[in-house]
Scaffold this motif. Sequence first.
Motif, mmCIF file in Angstrom:
data_model
loop_
_atom_site.group_PDB
_atom_site.id
_atom_site.type_symbol
_atom_site.label_atom_id
_atom_site.label_comp_id
_atom_site.label_asym_id
_atom_site.label_seq_id
_atom_site.Cartn_x
_atom_site.Cartn_y
_atom_site.Cartn_z
ATOM 1 N N SER A 182 1.050 -1.217 0.022
ATOM 2 C CA SER A 182 -0.069 -0.203 -0.202
ATOM 3 C C SER A 182 1.070 1.302 0.188
ATOM 4 C CB SER A 182 -1.004 0.071 1.263
ATOM 5 O OG SER A 182 -1.857 0.974 1.153
ATOM 6 N N HIS A 186 0.579 3.849 -3.121
ATOM 7 C CA HIS A 186 -0.080 4.939 -3.043
ATOM 8 C C HIS A 186 1.171 6.262 -2.805
ATOM 9 C CE1 HIS A 186 -4.119 3.721 -3.023
ATOM 10 N NE2 HIS A 186 -3.763 2.786 -2.272
ATOM 11 N N VAL A 201 -3.164 5.706 1.991
ATOM 12 C CA VAL A 201 -2.480 4.671 2.651
ATOM 13 C C VAL A 201 -3.372 4.105 3.814
ATOM 14 C CG1 VAL A 201 -0.444 3.841 3.615
ATOM 15 C CG2 VAL A 201 -0.364 5.134 1.596
ATOM 16 N N ALA A 205 -10.460 1.106 2.394
ATOM 17 C CA ALA A 205 -10.645 0.892 0.876
ATOM 18 C C ALA A 205 -12.134 0.904 0.560
ATOM 19 C CB ALA A 205 -9.931 -0.605 0.511
#
Length: 223
Positions: A182, A186, A201, A205
């Motif tokens: 992640s 990102h 981050v 989601a």
Amino acid sequence: MPLSRVSAIFFFLVVLKIGLNSQLVMVKAFITSVLDLFPTWLRIGYYKELFVLGVCFVNFLIGLCMVTQGGLYVFTLFSHYGDSTFPIVWICFFESIAIGWFYGVRRFSRDIAEMLRWQQIEWYIICWPVTVPIIALLVWIGNIVYWAPLSYSSGYPSWADRLGFCMTLSSMVWIPAGGVYSIYYHMIKGEGPTMTRLKKVIQPAIVPFRDEVPVEPAGVEMT
């Protein structure tokens, strides 16, 4: 005990039902997680049924080796490493951190109240972000301090401990691996200001629908 044979039959029936219940819950949770992760692949035709059949067949093969003469050694190996306190407390620690400090305890409490129609007491809301992470971390450290190699009867070969560690890490390594992925996806490959990429981050989601669509106040007509 009077009628000891009958009592023994009922006792083992209870043990059998408890084992089947636990197995069904774990298998169903694993299957549902994979189906939610790959919905476009496994929800087409009979792919779901074939996947469930494959999972049950693999579990059958694993359980089959435990009814042989060396079955108790295999069971002890799985119990000591695969189902030990290390991965369970490790996952519990990061789950409580994710819920308490990133997803939000109030939002999580609303989700549970929406599903169960039951509002949690304030003590639960304190436990998720504070009490549970501290206790889980202390238990995990205590298990490291008092850890001892696996031993049973005549003992295990050295490769058995290495295999056991691989079993333990198979469920633990995905949490830091997911965090590294992640951050890389990102923060390094992402675009925009640093704080915007950092929020991507650590933010969930999936955002609940009620958080995306504002609720209109009662009695106010929107034009």
